[in-house]
Scaffold this active site. Structure first.
Site, PDB file in Angstrom:
ATOM      1  N   LEU A   1     -34.735 -10.542  16.670  1.00 21.59           N
ATOM      2  CA  LEU A   1     -35.814 -11.531  16.626  1.00 21.59           C
ATOM      3  C   LEU A   1     -35.849 -12.206  15.262  1.00 21.59           C
ATOM      4  O   LEU A   1     -35.736 -11.562  14.221  1.00 21.59           O
ATOM      5  CB  LEU A   1     -37.157 -10.866  16.906  1.00 21.59           C
ATOM      6  CG  LEU A   1     -37.387 -10.317  18.312  1.00 21.59           C
ATOM      7  CD1 LEU A   1     -38.841  -9.863  18.457  1.00 21.59           C
ATOM      8  CD2 LEU A   1     -37.047 -11.330  19.384  1.00 21.59           C
TER       9      LEU A   1
ATOM     10  N   HIS B   1     -43.351 -13.611  15.262  1.00 20.00           N
ATOM     11  CA  HIS B   1     -42.850 -13.128  16.548  1.00 20.00           C
ATOM     12  C   HIS B   1     -43.102 -11.627  16.608  1.00 20.00           C
ATOM     13  O   HIS B   1     -43.743 -11.050  15.714  1.00 20.00           O
ATOM     14  CB  HIS B   1     -41.366 -13.469  16.720  1.00 20.00           C
ATOM     15  CG  HIS B   1     -40.512 -13.068  15.551  1.00 20.00           C
ATOM     16  ND1 HIS B   1     -40.283 -11.747  15.193  1.00 20.00           N
ATOM     17  CD2 HIS B   1     -39.835 -13.819  14.632  1.00 20.00           C
ATOM     18  CE1 HIS B   1     -39.499 -11.707  14.146  1.00 20.00           C
ATOM     19  NE2 HIS B   1     -39.216 -12.944  13.772  1.00 20.00           N
TER      20      HIS B   1
ATOM     21  N   GLN C   1     -37.092 -19.676  -2.543  1.00 16.75           N
ATOM     22  CA  GLN C   1     -35.968 -18.966  -1.938  1.00 16.75           C
ATOM     23  C   GLN C   1     -35.108 -19.865  -1.061  1.00 16.75           C
ATOM     24  O   GLN C   1     -34.166 -19.398  -0.418  1.00 16.75           O
ATOM     25  CB  GLN C   1     -36.445 -17.759  -1.137  1.00 16.75           C
ATOM     26  CG  GLN C   1     -37.217 -18.053   0.130  1.00 16.75           C
ATOM     27  CD  GLN C   1     -37.861 -16.805   0.698  1.00 16.75           C
ATOM     28  OE1 GLN C   1     -38.794 -16.232   0.105  1.00 16.75           O
ATOM     29  NE2 GLN C   1     -37.383 -16.353   1.850  1.00 16.75           N
TER      30      GLN C   1
ATOM     31  N   HIS D   1     -42.512  -9.380  13.530  1.00 16.08           N
ATOM     32  CA  HIS D   1     -43.584  -9.344  12.532  1.00 16.08           C
ATOM     33  C   HIS D   1     -44.748  -8.476  13.001  1.00 16.08           C
ATOM     34  O   HIS D   1     -45.332  -7.713  12.218  1.00 16.08           O
ATOM     35  CB  HIS D   1     -44.100 -10.753  12.249  1.00 16.08           C
ATOM     36  CG  HIS D   1     -43.082 -11.695  11.683  1.00 16.08           C
ATOM     37  ND1 HIS D   1     -42.559 -12.735  12.408  1.00 16.08           N
ATOM     38  CD2 HIS D   1     -42.499 -11.755  10.464  1.00 16.08           C
ATOM     39  CE1 HIS D   1     -41.701 -13.400  11.658  1.00 16.08           C
ATOM     40  NE2 HIS D   1     -41.645 -12.827  10.471  1.00 16.08           N
TER      41      HIS D   1
END
Length: 279
Positions: free
Chosen positions: A185, A35, A62, A38
């Site tokens: 975001l 998005h 993770q 990034h």
């Protein structure tokens, strides 16, 4: 045409080309489903370095067994189009067996800074993050790596790891990118239903209300308790934390604290939202 690199050998060849041209490299590690947050990291990298490499790798180490590894969005072609339009020269998109061969045995753990907050609620998370980021930084060999401040604790963990292990890449934090509503975001925002979106928008507003209460002298336990109640009144489910911490240690503030951070993690439906602001 943007290059798609799949193996360490591909990376070495790419890096050798940059060295031959005396170019600097900025690196942005991601899990894809990109998005504008990034893309802002990529633009920051291109603003400070000659070239930008973005990694796209959904890191299994993770995620806990009950988390969203299997349903995490994967859209490499779409991500590549976005990155190419932003001026990114290459993507490193390895398969799991490349990052973690069958004989892989090493995990990287960072001490005190990883234990509170996320460390309490996702105890295996930061070992997985530290391991993949250390491996990526060593494979890529970038001059600088760029991380968003939305994952504020992650940023502090990575800075500590790079310092402790003397990894020769400078870590740069980039401010959170938000929707006009204030919502940070996140790739996981795609999980939110139409009914949940306006509720999610309130999270950042509550953090700013906490900051105002803090600056007016309200006691921290009262601020935190009121904020948690507001979230639950709005329709949030489990609140992992909504708290004011020392911005350096992420522990409760002491008389020596000079910088403060408000951090929150809470579930709205099945979506876990995180956010933070400085005071």
């Amino acid at each position: 045409m943007i290059q798609i690199l799949k193996t360490p050998e591909d990376l070495r060849h790419y890096a050798a080309q940059l060295r031959a041209q005396n170019k600097t490299l900025g690196f942005v590690p991601t899990m894809g489903a990109l998005h504008d947050g990034h893309l802002t990291l990529a633009r920051a990298a291109l603003g400070q370095c000659d070239e930008c490499l973005v990694s796209i790798f959904v890191n299994p180490k993770q995620f806990a067994p009950h988390e969203d590894f299997d349903r995490y969005p994967r859209q490499l072609d779409q991500d590549a189009t976005l990155l190419e339009s932003a001026g990114v020269g290459a993507i490193f998109a390895p398969e799991v067996e490349i990052m973690y061969p069958s004989d892989f045995q090493t995990m990287v753990t960072v001490g005190e800074i990883s234990r509170p907050l996320e460390g309490e609620f996702r105890p295996s998370h930061f070992a997985g993050v530290s391991t993949v980021v250390a491996r990526l930084l060593l494979l890529v060999g970038a001059h600088k790596a760029f991380f968003g401040e939305k994952d504020y604790q992650q940023l502090q963990v990575i800075k500590q790891m790079v310092k402790d292990l003397a990894i020769p890449t400078e870590i740069i934090g980039v401010p959170i990118v938000r929707e006009t509503s204030g919502l940070a975001l996140s790739s996981r925002n795609a999980y939110l239903s139409a009914q949940e979106r306006p509720i999610a928008d309130q999270l950042n507003k509550i953090l700013h209300n906490m900051a105002s209460e803090f600056q007016s002298g309200t006691a921290i336990p009262d601020i935190e308790q009121n904020a948690q109640q507001k979230l639950q009144d709005l329709g949030f489910g489990k609140v992992d934390y909504i708290t004011i911490r020392d911005a350096q240690t992420l522990l409760p503030p002491t008389e020596d604290t000079t910088q403060y951070r408000i951090l929150a993690a809470a579930f709205l439906g099945k979506t876990r939202l995180i956010d933070n602001i400085g005071i």
